[in-house]
Enzyme design. Structure first.
Site, PDB file in Angstrom:
ATOM      1  N   LYS A 199       0.852  -1.189   0.000  1.00  0.00           N
ATOM      2  CA  LYS A 199       0.000   0.000   0.000  1.00  0.00           C
ATOM      3  C   LYS A 199       0.889   1.241   0.000  1.00  0.00           C
ATOM      4  O   LYS A 199       1.661   1.473   0.926  1.00  0.00           O
ATOM      5  CB  LYS A 199      -0.896  -0.016   1.239  1.00  0.00           C
ATOM      6  N   LYS A 252      -2.270  -1.546  -3.842  1.00  0.00           N
ATOM      7  CA  LYS A 252      -3.112  -0.359  -3.782  1.00  0.00           C
ATOM      8  C   LYS A 252      -2.275   0.906  -3.810  1.00  0.00           C
ATOM      9  O   LYS A 252      -1.290   0.968  -3.079  1.00  0.00           O
ATOM     10  CB  LYS A 252      -3.921  -0.448  -2.490  1.00  0.00           C
TER      11      LYS A 252
HETATM   12  C1  PBG Z   1      -7.494   3.430   5.485  1.00  0.00           C
HETATM   13  C2  PBG Z   1      -7.804   3.199   4.074  1.00  0.00           C
HETATM   14  C3  PBG Z   1      -7.624   4.105   3.026  1.00  0.00           C
HETATM   15  C4  PBG Z   1      -8.140   3.503   1.886  1.00  0.00           C
HETATM   16  C5  PBG Z   1      -8.583   2.234   2.257  1.00  0.00           C
HETATM   17  N1  PBG Z   1      -8.330   2.049   3.617  1.00  0.00           N
HETATM   18  C6  PBG Z   1      -7.143   5.494   3.009  1.00  0.00           C
HETATM   19  C7  PBG Z   1      -5.845   5.864   3.511  1.00  0.00           C
HETATM   20  O1  PBG Z   1      -4.947   5.059   3.724  1.00  0.00           O
HETATM   21  O2  PBG Z   1      -5.712   7.064   3.716  1.00  0.00           O
HETATM   22  C8  PBG Z   1      -8.192   4.152   0.534  1.00  0.00           C
HETATM   23  C9  PBG Z   1      -9.294   3.730  -0.335  1.00  0.00           C
HETATM   24  C10 PBG Z   1      -9.599   4.636  -1.464  1.00  0.00           C
HETATM   25  O3  PBG Z   1      -8.971   5.684  -1.671  1.00  0.00           O
HETATM   26  O4  PBG Z   1     -10.531   4.281  -2.186  1.00  0.00           O
HETATM   27  N2  PBG Z   1      -6.518   2.671   6.053  1.00  0.00           N
HETATM   28 ZN    ZN Z   2      -6.134   3.537   8.146  1.00  0.00          ZN
END
Ligand code: PBG
Ligand code: ZN
Length: 329
Positions: A199, A252
């Protein structure tokens, strides 16, 4: 032979159809939902930065899911927005919290539906970070090891509510192991973990933070999410999570990271999921609404790229729409 005639195999729709290498089925799609703790049963609030997406009450979630199941929906990913937040995100592991209620409601009415829960603290902490902070710390450096215990409690509470898969998205080190141990100890040895293993710290999450009301109040997430210049690091992250017990690995965001999806596919043998995140969704929507692109065609093309790269599951906010319009069947 004179030269290669690639066009021979493209001449008719039927020929192109039988020769297509990659396909997307309803079973490949995962629909994310934002469920809000509210007394207003009819609560359905549009998310302005994500046209077509909503924050939903439990009753509205049930309606949306019911309709989408009639169109072929197989799996959902749940995010919760609690009434109250605190520094340790305790609503995240409240056994009667909003996500826990949503899980048991969905499993009661739709037992065949695969219910995946996002395991993190950022929707539940007053400061908006994905873990706990040092009391006086305003730098946003999240304490790793004390967060693990809380994440394990979140995951366990989702398991007790009936979740089919838990998906930790916090990017703390060691959280897959902490969650696996807690689940096993409580008898949930069969419950899969879908880890957000790779991520990146991404500007594509912008619209999500409105949707989930989870913007960090100070600092950013770059001490826990990955630097987008790095590919080798993705191998380290994924292999660590697999060692710790991850059953499915998420990459992601998706579109700007298709090289990483392919690298993971070539390097590892667990099923992969690509998360087409909020910013990717909103950009396609915006261009579509302006008539600048053929929206439906671009959605399908963007998702096919993710499948081609090696992702089995596609987590996308377009799921409902694609199924409702019969674009994926
Ligand atoms: C939180 C989380 C996020 C997303 C999924 N889980 C946001 C972040 O890390 O700030 C992003 C999902 C999206 O942008 O569609 N842990
Ligand atoms: Zn989070």
């Amino acid at each position: 032979m004179e030269f290669f005639r690639g066009r021979r195999l493209r001449n008719t729709p039927a020929l192109r159809d039988i020769l297509r290498e990659t396909h997307i089925k309803p079973a490949d799609l995962v629909m994310p939902y934002f469920v809000v703790e509210t007394d207003d049963e009819n609560f359905k609030k549009p998310i302005s930065a994500m046209p077509g997406q909503f924050q939903l009450s439990l009753a509205e979630l049930k309606k949306s899911v019911e309709l989408s199941i009639s169109h072929g929906l197989k799996s959902v990913l749940l995010f919760g927005i609690p009434k109250t937040k605190d520094p340790v995100g305790s609503e995240g592991y409240n056994e009667n919290g909003i996500v826990q209620q949503a899980v048991s409601m969905l499993k009661k009415h739709f037992p065949e539906l695969i219910v995946i829960t996002d395991v993190c603290l950022c929707e539940y902490t007053s400061h908006g970070h994905c873990g706990v902070l040092n009391e006086k710390d305003k730098t946003g450096v999240v304490l790793n090891d004390s967060t693990l215990e809380l994440l394990a409690k979140v995951a366990l509470s989702h398991a007790k509510a009936g979740a089919d898969i838990v998906a930790p998205s916090d990017m703390m080190d060691g959280r897959v192991r902490a969650i696996r141990q807690a689940l096993d100890k409580a008898g949930y040895v069969q419950l899969p973990i879908m880890s957000y293993a790779v991520k990146y710290a991404s500007a594509y999450y912008g619209p999500f933070r409105e949707a989930a009301e989870s913007s960090p109040q100070f600092g950013d997430r770059r001490t826990y999410q990955m630097d987008f210049g790095n590919a080798q690091e993705a191998i380290r992250e994924m292999s660590a999570d697999i060692d710790e017990g991850a059953d499915i690995g998420i990459i992601k965001p998706a579109g700007a990271y298709q090289d990483i999806i392919r690298l993971m596919y070539d390097s590892f043998d667990i099923p992969l999921a690509a998360y087409q995140v909020s910013g990717e969704y909103s950009m396609i929507k915006a261009a579509g609404q302006n008539g600048w692109i053929n929206e439906e065609a671009v959605i399908l093309e963007s998702l096919m790229g993710l499948r081609r790269s090696g992702a089995k599951l596609l987590i996308t906010y377009f799921t409902e729409e694609l199924l409702a319009k019969g674009l994926i069947k």
